[in-house]
Structure formats: C-alpha cells, structure tokens
Design a protein around this motif. Structure first.
Motif, PDB file in Angstrom:
ATOM      1  N   ASP A 221       0.847  -1.191   0.000  1.00 39.82           N
ATOM      2  CA  ASP A 221       0.000   0.000   0.000  1.00 39.82           C
ATOM      3  C   ASP A 221       0.888   1.250   0.000  1.00 39.82           C
ATOM      4  O   ASP A 221       1.633   1.508   0.949  1.00 39.82           O
ATOM      5  N   GLN A 222       0.811   2.028  -1.071  1.00 41.29           N
ATOM      6  CA  GLN A 222       1.672   3.199  -1.219  1.00 41.29           C
ATOM      7  C   GLN A 222       1.283   4.326  -0.258  1.00 41.29           C
ATOM      8  O   GLN A 222       2.082   5.234  -0.019  1.00 41.29           O
ATOM      9  N   THR A 223       0.079   4.272   0.280  1.00 42.48           N
ATOM     10  CA  THR A 223      -0.300   5.311   1.242  1.00 42.48           C
ATOM     11  C   THR A 223       0.539   5.216   2.525  1.00 42.48           C
ATOM     12  O   THR A 223       0.714   6.215   3.220  1.00 42.48           O
ATOM     13  N   LEU A 224       1.065   4.018   2.804  1.00 43.27           N
ATOM     14  CA  LEU A 224       1.941   3.870   3.966  1.00 43.27           C
ATOM     15  C   LEU A 224       3.239   4.639   3.775  1.00 43.27           C
ATOM     16  O   LEU A 224       3.789   5.196   4.727  1.00 43.27           O
ATOM     17  N   VAL A 225       3.719   4.664   2.524  1.00 39.39           N
ATOM     18  CA  VAL A 225       4.940   5.424   2.221  1.00 39.39           C
ATOM     19  C   VAL A 225       4.696   6.910   2.427  1.00 39.39           C
ATOM     20  O   VAL A 225       5.522   7.626   2.999  1.00 39.39           O
ATOM     21  N   GLU A 226       3.531   7.376   1.964  1.00 43.85           N
ATOM     22  CA  GLU A 226       3.191   8.796   2.138  1.00 43.85           C
ATOM     23  C   GLU A 226       3.040   9.133   3.621  1.00 43.85           C
ATOM     24  O   GLU A 226       3.514  10.182   4.078  1.00 43.85           O
ATOM     25  N   ALA A 227       2.414   8.239   4.362  1.00 39.52           N
ATOM     26  CA  ALA A 227       2.254   8.477   5.803  1.00 39.52           C
ATOM     27  C   ALA A 227       3.610   8.466   6.507  1.00 39.52           C
ATOM     28  O   ALA A 227       3.847   9.257   7.435  1.00 39.52           O
ATOM     29  N   GLY A 228       4.505   7.605   6.066  1.00 36.85           N
ATOM     30  CA  GLY A 228       5.839   7.555   6.650  1.00 36.85           C
ATOM     31  C   GLY A 228       6.608   8.840   6.399  1.00 36.85           C
ATOM     32  O   GLY A 228       7.338   9.325   7.275  1.00 36.85           O
ATOM     33  N   ALA A 229       6.453   9.398   5.191  1.00 38.24           N
ATOM     34  CA  ALA A 229       7.135  10.655   4.878  1.00 38.24           C
ATOM     35  C   ALA A 229       6.636  11.779   5.789  1.00 38.24           C
ATOM     36  O   ALA A 229       7.420  12.623   6.244  1.00 38.24           O
TER      37      ALA A 229
ATOM     38  N   GLN B  11      15.401   4.161   5.488  1.00 41.62           N
ATOM     39  CA  GLN B  11      14.422   4.212   6.568  1.00 41.62           C
ATOM     40  C   GLN B  11      13.063   3.702   6.082  1.00 41.62           C
ATOM     41  O   GLN B  11      12.344   3.016   6.813  1.00 41.62           O
ATOM     42  N   GLU B  12      12.719   4.033   4.854  1.00 42.87           N
ATOM     43  CA  GLU B  12      11.475   3.530   4.280  1.00 42.87           C
ATOM     44  C   GLU B  12      11.497   2.007   4.179  1.00 42.87           C
ATOM     45  O   GLU B  12      10.504   1.331   4.475  1.00 42.87           O
ATOM     46  N   LEU B  13      12.662   1.466   3.800  1.00 43.01           N
ATOM     47  CA  LEU B  13      12.795   0.013   3.691  1.00 43.01           C
ATOM     48  C   LEU B  13      12.624  -0.656   5.048  1.00 43.01           C
ATOM     49  O   LEU B  13      11.878  -1.634   5.179  1.00 43.01           O
ATOM     50  N   TRP B  14      13.291  -0.122   6.088  1.00 44.96           N
ATOM     51  CA  TRP B  14      13.306  -0.778   7.395  1.00 44.96           C
ATOM     52  C   TRP B  14      11.989  -0.605   8.159  1.00 44.96           C
ATOM     53  O   TRP B  14      11.492  -1.554   8.768  1.00 44.96           O
ATOM     54  N   PHE B  15      11.413   0.609   8.113  1.00 45.92           N
ATOM     55  CA  PHE B  15      10.241   0.893   8.941  1.00 45.92           C
ATOM     56  C   PHE B  15       8.909   0.657   8.227  1.00 45.92           C
ATOM     57  O   PHE B  15       7.877   0.545   8.891  1.00 45.92           O
ATOM     58  N   ILE B  16       8.917   0.600   6.891  1.00 42.21           N
ATOM     59  CA  ILE B  16       7.649   0.458   6.167  1.00 42.21           C
ATOM     60  C   ILE B  16       7.625  -0.796   5.296  1.00 42.21           C
ATOM     61  O   ILE B  16       6.747  -1.645   5.443  1.00 42.21           O
ATOM     62  N   THR B  17       8.609  -0.900   4.390  1.00 40.79           N
ATOM     63  CA  THR B  17       8.579  -2.001   3.423  1.00 40.79           C
ATOM     64  C   THR B  17       8.700  -3.362   4.091  1.00 40.79           C
ATOM     65  O   THR B  17       7.873  -4.254   3.863  1.00 40.79           O
ATOM     66  N   LEU B  18       9.724  -3.552   4.914  1.00 41.19           N
ATOM     67  CA  LEU B  18       9.948  -4.864   5.528  1.00 41.19           C
ATOM     68  C   LEU B  18       8.817  -5.281   6.477  1.00 41.19           C
ATOM     69  O   LEU B  18       8.349  -6.426   6.403  1.00 41.19           O
ATOM     70  N   PRO B  19       8.336  -4.397   7.379  1.00 35.11           N
ATOM     71  CA  PRO B  19       7.204  -4.825   8.218  1.00 35.11           C
ATOM     72  C   PRO B  19       5.956  -5.168   7.418  1.00 35.11           C
ATOM     73  O   PRO B  19       5.204  -6.072   7.790  1.00 35.11           O
ATOM     74  N   THR B  20       5.714  -4.427   6.323  1.00 31.97           N
ATOM     75  CA  THR B  20       4.549  -4.709   5.487  1.00 31.97           C
ATOM     76  C   THR B  20       4.661  -6.064   4.805  1.00 31.97           C
ATOM     77  O   THR B  20       3.655  -6.744   4.577  1.00 31.97           O
ATOM     78  N   MET B  21       5.900  -6.464   4.505  1.00 33.01           N
ATOM     79  CA  MET B  21       6.131  -7.698   3.752  1.00 33.01           C
ATOM     80  C   MET B  21       6.441  -8.898   4.652  1.00 33.01           C
ATOM     81  O   MET B  21       6.990  -9.888   4.171  1.00 33.01           O
ATOM     82  N   ARG B  22       6.114  -8.842   5.919  1.00 28.33           N
ATOM     83  CA  ARG B  22       6.445  -9.954   6.827  1.00 28.33           C
ATOM     84  C   ARG B  22       5.936 -11.315   6.327  1.00 28.33           C
ATOM     85  O   ARG B  22       6.656 -12.307   6.416  1.00 28.33           O
TER      86      ARG B  22
END
Length: 280
Positions: free
Chosen positions: A171-179, A188-199
């Motif tokens: 979900d790309q809205t998570l990236v926007e919310a992270g920003a 930071q996007e990889l560690w805090f957003i991408t990896l947890p989303t892809m568990r």
C-alpha cells in the motif's frame, strides 16, 4: 476447510509421523519393522563417519547459501521493482528462468570441465594463472564451493517471485504516511515500512530458502556425481537417498530424515523470531 486438512494429514502429517516412528526400527521394506530403539540415532552420530561428513557439509552449505540467497533475492526484487512494468517483467523472467530451466547443470559442467577446453581452465591458462588444467569437479578442494555457486545461481526461484509480489502489492499510502511521520530516505522507508509490510512474504521466502539450502542434493549429484570423491560434496539428503533408495534400509533412512526435519524446524523457529524484530 475439512478437505484441505484431510489431504494435509494424509499426505503430509501422517508420513512425517510414520517416518518418526519407523526411525526407531529396522525396516527393509520386505520384512515387518523390528524395534531397535535409539540404535539408529546412536549409529548416525557415533559410528557413521560418512553421515558426520554430510552433516558438516550440509551445515556449511546452509550457513553460506541460505542467508546469501535470501538477501540476494530480496535486494534484486527491491531493485527490479523500481523499473518500469515492461522492463520489470523481462528482467524478472531472466532472473527466474534458471530455476525452471531443464538441465541447467550442463552450462556449469562445461564451464568447470577438467580439460583445457573448459571455460574456467581456458581463461586461467590463457592469462597465465595456471599451467595445467584443474580438475574442478573431481578435486575435493573445489567441489563444495562450486556446488554452492551453482546453488546460489539457481536460488532465484519461488522466494524471489514472492518478494516481487509483496513489493507490488504494498500500500503506497503507507509510504506517504511515513514521509509525514519523519521517514527521510529510502533505507528508513525500507526498514520501517517495506519490511514490516512484507512480513508474510519474508517468512514464506525464509522457509523456502531454508528448505532448499538444507535439502540440497540434485545440484551435488549432477555436478560432482554420487557419491562424490572423498564425500567432499556429500549432504544429508544424498546420504538419505543412499540408504532409502539404494540400500532400502528404511528405518535408518527415516532416522536421517528425522534429524534433517529437526534441523529445518529449529532454523525456521529461529528465523521467525528474528523476522518479528524487523522494523522495531
């Protein structure tokens, strides 16, 4: 869900339980199993020197190829995901093709051929690194390393596609919310957003890579033969095939399979604990 659980029990759970029970018996397929208790396991770790070699080779193989192939699968998927859709489809196919191609070992057998016409020997002789051809696939010093290289080349399979699918469905809205919340760069996007989303995909990929690294057999058999000289590339699965498919000592083979199952299960539990900390 009843049909699934019925099939799962018949074709997965029951054979595993049956193998565990048979591991405490002497069973040659023709005769009724005879109870021998822990004798098969005692023989494995005390008397069977070939199994100890296979155990060492398998653990070394898993420690090297498992993490490397897992990290390579994710990094390549992450990089490929940044490409345009058409280019991404072509590149994904190119990376995935070796895992579904037939007789891929022929390429490596020619490359590591023991005569001067092998690609590796021809290159080394031409540039003066060696004077005589090296028997890459017959010399115990090089066998295991070559098998590892081939396995790494073949490892971009199911886990690689799972990572691609996970990145595509994020979900790309998570990236926007992270920003908005203070994520400042791609790492930071990889560690805090991408990896947890892809568990879920990370867990699936881990299971597949652990299984393939511990269960390696076809690569070793096709590249260096069975058994390999001085058992230099002998693994637990090739040892299992020896006793189960050739000698038909099924009780002993089941003991080998049980040890392998416990190793895989323990590694999977450890990896699950590590993946739960991703993003913390």
């Amino acid at each position: 869900m009843a049909p699934f659980f019925l099939l799962f029990f018949i074709f997965t759970a029951f054979p595993v339980l049956m193998a565990f029970a048979l591991s405490f018996t002497y069973y040659n397929v023709l005769e009724t199993p005879k109870w021998v208790g822990w004798d098969n396991y005692a023989t494995l770790f005390i008397k069977d020197d070939v199994f100890l070699i296979a155990l060492k080779n398998t653990l070394l193989f898993a420690l090297v190829t498992g993490p490397l192939s897992y990290i390579a699968c994710f990094l390549l998927a992450w990089l490929i995901n940044e490409l345009s859709p058409k280019i991404r489809a072509v590149v994904t196919l190119l990376f995935y093709a070796p895992s579904i191609s037939g007789n891929v070992y022929l390429i490596w057998q020619v490359g590591f051929s023991g005569d001067s016409f092998g690609y590796v020997n021809a290159f080394l002789i031409k540039w003066g690194f060696i004077l005589e051809p090296i028997q890459w696939l017959q010399d115990p010093k090089y066998m295991l390393a070559i098998v590892m290289v081939v396995q790494l080349w073949l490892s971009l399979g199911t886990a690689f596609l799972a990572f691609i699918a996970g990145l595509q469905s994020m979900d790309q809205t998570l990236v926007e919310a992270g920003a908005i919340d203070g994520v400042q760069n791609r790492w930071q996007e990889l560690w805090f957003i991408t990896l947890p989303t892809m568990r879920p995909q990370l867990m699936f990929g881990a299971v597949m890579q652990i299984t393939s690294s511990f269960a390696v057999a076809d690569v070793a058999t096709n590249m260096v033969g069975f058994p390999s000289p001085q058992y230099a590339a002998h693994t637990i699965v090739t040892h299992l095939n020896d006793y189960g498919s050739i000698r038909f000592e099924m009780g002993y083979a089941c003991a080998i399979a049980t040890v392998l199952f416990i190793m895989m299960l323990g590694t999977n539990i450890l990896v699950q604990k590590l993946l739960r900390k991703v993003g913390d």
